[in-house]
Design a protein around this motif. Structure first.
Motif, PDB file in Angstrom:
ATOM      1  N   THR A   6       3.700   0.425   2.676  1.00 34.84           N
ATOM      2  CA  THR A   6       3.371  -0.528   3.733  1.00 34.84           C
ATOM      3  C   THR A   6       3.232  -1.911   3.104  1.00 34.84           C
ATOM      4  O   THR A   6       2.362  -2.119   2.253  1.00 34.84           O
ATOM      5  CB  THR A   6       2.072  -0.145   4.451  1.00 34.84           C
ATOM      6  N   GLU A   7       4.080  -2.870   3.516  1.00 37.47           N
ATOM      7  CA  GLU A   7       4.073  -4.205   2.937  1.00 37.47           C
ATOM      8  C   GLU A   7       3.380  -5.179   3.876  1.00 37.47           C
ATOM      9  O   GLU A   7       3.458  -5.058   5.104  1.00 37.47           O
ATOM     10  CB  GLU A   7       5.495  -4.694   2.662  1.00 37.47           C
ATOM     11  N   GLY A   8       2.703  -6.168   3.286  1.00 36.46           N
ATOM     12  CA  GLY A   8       2.022  -7.174   4.071  1.00 36.46           C
ATOM     13  C   GLY A   8       1.777  -8.441   3.275  1.00 36.46           C
ATOM     14  O   GLY A   8       2.205  -8.580   2.130  1.00 36.46           O
ATOM     15  N   VAL A   9       1.084  -9.386   3.895  1.00 41.09           N
ATOM     16  CA  VAL A   9       0.746 -10.676   3.294  1.00 41.09           C
ATOM     17  C   VAL A   9      -0.749 -10.699   3.011  1.00 41.09           C
ATOM     18  O   VAL A   9      -1.556 -10.160   3.788  1.00 41.09           O
ATOM     19  CB  VAL A   9       1.146 -11.838   4.229  1.00 41.09           C
ATOM     20  N   ALA A  10      -1.126 -11.328   1.872  1.00 41.77           N
ATOM     21  CA  ALA A  10      -2.527 -11.388   1.470  1.00 41.77           C
ATOM     22  C   ALA A  10      -2.906 -12.827   1.140  1.00 41.77           C
ATOM     23  O   ALA A  10      -2.138 -13.546   0.494  1.00 41.77           O
ATOM     24  CB  ALA A  10      -2.785 -10.487   0.261  1.00 41.77           C
ATOM     25  N   ALA A  11      -4.086 -13.257   1.590  1.00 40.21           N
ATOM     26  CA  ALA A  11      -4.612 -14.582   1.282  1.00 40.21           C
ATOM     27  C   ALA A  11      -6.116 -14.464   1.111  1.00 40.21           C
ATOM     28  O   ALA A  11      -6.769 -13.684   1.825  1.00 40.21           O
ATOM     29  CB  ALA A  11      -4.270 -15.589   2.381  1.00 40.21           C
ATOM     30  N   GLY A  12      -6.674 -15.224   0.169  1.00 36.11           N
ATOM     31  CA  GLY A  12      -8.103 -15.076  -0.063  1.00 36.11           C
ATOM     32  C   GLY A  12      -8.707 -16.179  -0.898  1.00 36.11           C
ATOM     33  O   GLY A  12      -8.061 -17.184  -1.229  1.00 36.11           O
ATOM     34  N   LEU A  13      -9.992 -15.960  -1.256  1.00 35.48           N
ATOM     35  CA  LEU A  13     -10.784 -16.888  -2.050  1.00 35.48           C
ATOM     36  C   LEU A  13     -11.350 -16.148  -3.251  1.00 35.48           C
ATOM     37  O   LEU A  13     -11.478 -14.915  -3.241  1.00 35.48           O
ATOM     38  CB  LEU A  13     -11.929 -17.483  -1.215  1.00 35.48           C
ATOM     39  N   ALA A  14     -11.709 -16.919  -4.285  1.00 35.05           N
ATOM     40  CA  ALA A  14     -12.274 -16.308  -5.486  1.00 35.05           C
ATOM     41  C   ALA A  14     -13.166 -17.311  -6.198  1.00 35.05           C
ATOM     42  O   ALA A  14     -12.930 -18.527  -6.141  1.00 35.05           O
ATOM     43  CB  ALA A  14     -11.166 -15.831  -6.422  1.00 35.05           C
ATOM     44  N   ILE A  15     -14.210 -16.799  -6.877  1.00 33.13           N
ATOM     45  CA  ILE A  15     -15.077 -17.611  -7.724  1.00 33.13           C
ATOM     46  C   ILE A  15     -15.277 -16.853  -9.029  1.00 33.13           C
ATOM     47  O   ILE A  15     -15.135 -15.618  -9.080  1.00 33.13           O
ATOM     48  CB  ILE A  15     -16.438 -17.913  -7.069  1.00 33.13           C
ATOM     49  N   GLY A  16     -15.596 -17.583 -10.091  1.00 35.50           N
ATOM     50  CA  GLY A  16     -15.795 -16.922 -11.374  1.00 35.50           C
ATOM     51  C   GLY A  16     -16.339 -17.872 -12.417  1.00 35.50           C
ATOM     52  O   GLY A  16     -16.483 -19.083 -12.185  1.00 35.50           O
ATOM     53  N   GLY A  17     -16.658 -17.323 -13.560  1.00 39.38           N
ATOM     54  CA  GLY A  17     -17.161 -18.097 -14.681  1.00 39.38           C
ATOM     55  C   GLY A  17     -16.695 -17.489 -15.987  1.00 39.38           C
ATOM     56  O   GLY A  17     -16.394 -16.289 -16.055  1.00 39.38           O
ATOM     57  N   GLU A  18     -16.623 -18.323 -17.033  1.00 38.04           N
ATOM     58  CA  GLU A  18     -16.130 -17.869 -18.336  1.00 38.04           C
ATOM     59  C   GLU A  18     -16.989 -18.461 -19.443  1.00 38.04           C
ATOM     60  O   GLU A  18     -17.446 -19.610 -19.351  1.00 38.04           O
ATOM     61  CB  GLU A  18     -14.661 -18.291 -18.531  1.00 38.04           C
ATOM     62  N   TRP A  19     -17.194 -17.676 -20.486  1.00 35.38           N
ATOM     63  CA  TRP A  19     -17.928 -18.087 -21.687  1.00 35.38           C
ATOM     64  C   TRP A  19     -16.974 -18.053 -22.872  1.00 35.38           C
ATOM     65  O   TRP A  19     -16.382 -17.026 -23.176  1.00 35.38           O
ATOM     66  CB  TRP A  19     -19.109 -17.150 -21.920  1.00 35.38           C
ATOM     67  N   THR A  20     -16.822 -19.189 -23.547  1.00 36.50           N
ATOM     68  CA  THR A  20     -15.940 -19.286 -24.703  1.00 36.50           C
ATOM     69  C   THR A  20     -16.705 -18.827 -25.945  1.00 36.50           C
ATOM     70  O   THR A  20     -17.603 -19.533 -26.427  1.00 36.50           O
ATOM     71  CB  THR A  20     -15.443 -20.725 -24.890  1.00 36.50           C
ATOM     72  N   PHE A  21     -16.369 -17.646 -26.464  1.00 35.67           N
ATOM     73  CA  PHE A  21     -17.061 -17.096 -27.617  1.00 35.67           C
ATOM     74  C   PHE A  21     -16.293 -17.300 -28.918  1.00 35.67           C
ATOM     75  O   PHE A  21     -16.811 -17.005 -29.996  1.00 35.67           O
ATOM     76  CB  PHE A  21     -17.339 -15.605 -27.410  1.00 35.67           C
ATOM     77  N   ALA A  22     -15.054 -17.798 -28.848  1.00 36.57           N
ATOM     78  CA  ALA A  22     -14.252 -18.127 -30.023  1.00 36.57           C
ATOM     79  C   ALA A  22     -13.384 -19.312 -29.665  1.00 36.57           C
ATOM     80  O   ALA A  22     -13.375 -19.780 -28.515  1.00 36.57           O
ATOM     81  CB  ALA A  22     -13.415 -16.932 -30.474  1.00 36.57           C
ATOM     82  N   ASP A  23     -12.638 -19.834 -30.658  1.00 45.82           N
ATOM     83  CA  ASP A  23     -11.853 -21.041 -30.412  1.00 45.82           C
ATOM     84  C   ASP A  23     -10.943 -20.908 -29.204  1.00 45.82           C
ATOM     85  O   ASP A  23     -10.858 -21.816 -28.387  1.00 45.82           O
ATOM     86  CB  ASP A  23     -11.015 -21.366 -31.659  1.00 45.82           C
ATOM     87  N   VAL A  77       0.868  -1.180   0.000  1.00 44.49           N
ATOM     88  CA  VAL A  77       0.000   0.000   0.000  1.00 44.49           C
ATOM     89  C   VAL A  77       0.905   1.230   0.000  1.00 44.49           C
ATOM     90  O   VAL A  77       1.683   1.427   0.938  1.00 44.49           O
ATOM     91  CB  VAL A  77      -0.932   0.026   1.223  1.00 44.49           C
ATOM     92  N   ASN A  78       0.804   2.040  -1.050  1.00 43.41           N
ATOM     93  CA  ASN A  78       1.621   3.252  -1.168  1.00 43.41           C
ATOM     94  C   ASN A  78       0.772   4.489  -0.887  1.00 43.41           C
ATOM     95  O   ASN A  78      -0.221   4.735  -1.573  1.00 43.41           O
ATOM     96  CB  ASN A  78       2.218   3.364  -2.573  1.00 43.41           C
ATOM     97  N   ASP A  79       1.163   5.249   0.126  1.00 38.65           N
ATOM     98  CA  ASP A  79       0.545   6.547   0.424  1.00 38.65           C
ATOM     99  C   ASP A  79       1.452   7.636  -0.125  1.00 38.65           C
ATOM    100  O   ASP A  79       2.666   7.642   0.166  1.00 38.65           O
ATOM    101  CB  ASP A  79       0.367   6.729   1.923  1.00 38.65           C
ATOM    102  N   ALA A 112       1.124   6.194   7.395  1.00 39.22           N
ATOM    103  CA  ALA A 112       0.444   5.268   6.488  1.00 39.22           C
ATOM    104  C   ALA A 112      -1.036   5.172   6.821  1.00 39.22           C
ATOM    105  O   ALA A 112      -1.441   5.242   7.984  1.00 39.22           O
ATOM    106  CB  ALA A 112       1.099   3.895   6.582  1.00 39.22           C
ATOM    107  N   SER A 113      -1.859   5.002   5.798  1.00 35.60           N
ATOM    108  CA  SER A 113      -3.314   5.009   5.982  1.00 35.60           C
ATOM    109  C   SER A 113      -3.844   3.743   6.626  1.00 35.60           C
ATOM    110  O   SER A 113      -4.815   3.789   7.379  1.00 35.60           O
ATOM    111  CB  SER A 113      -4.011   5.203   4.629  1.00 35.60           C
ATOM    112  N   LEU A 114      -3.227   2.586   6.337  1.00 32.97           N
ATOM    113  CA  LEU A 114      -3.780   1.305   6.769  1.00 32.97           C
ATOM    114  C   LEU A 114      -2.807   0.565   7.668  1.00 32.97           C
ATOM    115  O   LEU A 114      -1.582   0.730   7.558  1.00 32.97           O
ATOM    116  CB  LEU A 114      -4.112   0.436   5.549  1.00 32.97           C
ATOM    117  N   SER A 115      -3.365  -0.280   8.522  1.00 31.11           N
ATOM    118  CA  SER A 115      -2.560  -1.121   9.409  1.00 31.11           C
ATOM    119  C   SER A 115      -3.390  -2.331   9.822  1.00 31.11           C
ATOM    120  O   SER A 115      -4.601  -2.395   9.582  1.00 31.11           O
ATOM    121  CB  SER A 115      -2.100  -0.338  10.644  1.00 31.11           C
ATOM    122  N   GLU A 116      -2.684  -3.309  10.433  1.00 32.25           N
ATOM    123  CA  GLU A 116      -3.303  -4.534  10.936  1.00 32.25           C
ATOM    124  C   GLU A 116      -4.055  -5.275   9.817  1.00 32.25           C
ATOM    125  O   GLU A 116      -3.634  -5.252   8.660  1.00 32.25           O
ATOM    126  CB  GLU A 116      -4.225  -4.198  12.124  1.00 32.25           C
TER     127      GLU A 116
END
Length: 282
Positions: A216-233, A188-190, A261-265
Motif C-alpha cells: 500500500t503506497e501513500g504520501v507522508a509529511a511531518g515534523l521532528a525535533i532533536g538534539g545532538e552532543w558532539t563527543f569527538a571532533d 506498507v507491506n502486508d 491491506a491492514s491500513l487505509s486513509e
C-alpha cells in the motif's frame, strides 16, 4: 724448430695481481661474492617496503587533513555533510489494523514496531537539508484466517523515503538543538505465510516469494525535533522525536485469497529514537 730460440713449455697464470709477478692468488684468499638471486631478492624486498611506506604515509595524512577540515568547517560555519544513523520505536496509536476482509471483530487499535533509519544531510550554518530512508517492522506476527493445519501468519513492514529540512536554533561548542519538517512517500507491506513457507520441507529453492504480499503506497509529511552532543571532533550522539501523517488510499487492496491491506486513509505515526552522526568535509 729453430734451435737458437727458447719456447716456454707452459703459459703463465692469467689471474695475477699487479706487482705480484706470476704468482697465483691462493684459493683460500679469494672473496666469495653473493649470488645474484639472493642479492636481487634483498633489493626487491627493500624496494617493496619503501613503496608501502610512501603509499601509507599520504593516506594517513589525507585522513588527518579531512578530519581537521570537517571540524574546522563546523566551527567556522563552512559547508559540510553528515551521515546520520538512527534506531528507535515507531507507534501508530490510532490506526485501525484490519487484515481480514469482512471481519471487523479482528481489527486492532494501534501498533508498535522497531524502526531504523539512515540520512545524508548537507549542513551550512544553522540550516541542514537532505534525504534518507526509514524502515520499521512489527515486533510479532499475528494469526491469519485459513485452515488450522496451514498455520497462517500475518506480518507488516514499513518503508519510508523522505526529504528532510532542519533549522538548528540552539548551537554551542558541544550541543545542538534542531527542529524540522519531513515529506516523502511511505509503503506498507502486508505479508501472509504458511508453515511450509517459514519451515520448508526440503532445501530445494523454488522460484518466487515465500509469502503473499500486498503493498500500500501513500504520501507522508511531518515534523521532528532533536538534539545532538558532539563527543569527538566529527562524531555526534543524540535523540529525536518525530511525527508524520500518512495519507493512504481509502480502498484497501485485496489479495486473491481474500486477505486485504491492514491500513487505509490517514494514519498518525510517532517515532522516538537515538542517533549517531559523522561529519565529512566537502
Amino acid at each position: 724448430m729453430n734451435p737458437g730460440r727458447w719456447y716456454p713449455t707452459s703459459r703463465a697464470p692469467t689471474n695475477v695481481r699487479a706487482g705480484e709477478g706470476h704468482r697465483a692468488s691462493p684459493p683460500h684468499r679469494r672473496r666469495a661474492r653473493p649470488a645474484h638471486g639472493a642479492r636481487g631478492a634483498t633489493v626487491g624486498a627493500c624496494g617493496a617496503a619503501l613503496a608501502l611506506l610512501l603509499l601509507a604515509a599520504p593516506g594517513r595524512a589525507d585522513e588527518s587533513r579531512a578530519a581537521r577540515r570537517a571540524a574546522a568547517a563546523r566551527e567556522q560555519d563552512f559547508p559540510y555533510t553528515m551521515v546520520e544513523v538512527s534506531g528507535g520505536v515507531m507507534t501508530l496509536p490510532g490506526a485501525d489494523v484490519c487484515p481480514i476482509l469482512g471481519s471487523p471483530e479482528t481489527c486492532e487499535r494501534g501498533e508498535t514496531s522497531v524502526s531504523f533509519g539512515i540520512h545524508n544531510l548537507y549542513r551550512w550554518g544553522d540550516i541542514g537539508f537532505g534525504a534518507g530512508i526509514f524502515w520499521a517492522a512489527t515486533l510479532s506476527s499475528e494469526a491469519a484466517r485459513g485452515a488450522a493445519s496451514l498455520e497462517r501468519d500475518h506480518s507488516r513492514r514499513y518503508f519510508m523515503l523522505d526529504g528532510v529540512f532542519r533549522y538548528y536554533g540552539v548551537r554551542t561548542d558541544t550541543w545542538e538543538g534542531w527542529a524540522g519538517v519531513t515529506i516523502g512517500g511511505v509503503v506498507v507491506n502486508d505479508s501472509w505465510s504458511v508453515e511450509a513457507d517459514r519451515n520448508p520441507y526440503s532445501d530445494t529453492a523454488y522460484v518466487g516469494p515465500r509469502a503473499a504480499t500486498i503493498g500500500t503506497e501513500g504520501v507522508a509529511a511531518g515534523l521532528a525535533i532533536g538534539g545532538e552532543w558532539t563527543f569527538a571532533d566529527n562524531w555526534s550522539l543524540g535523540g529525536h522525536l518525530r511525527y508524520s501523517s500518512w495519507f493512504l488510499p481509502e480502498q484497501r487492496k485485496v489479495s486473491p485469497t481474500g486477505d486485504r491491506a491492514s491500513l487505509s486513509e490517514r494514519v498518525d505515526m510517532f517515532n522516538i529514537g537515538v542517533l549517531i552522526a559523522y561529519r565529512v568535509a566537502l
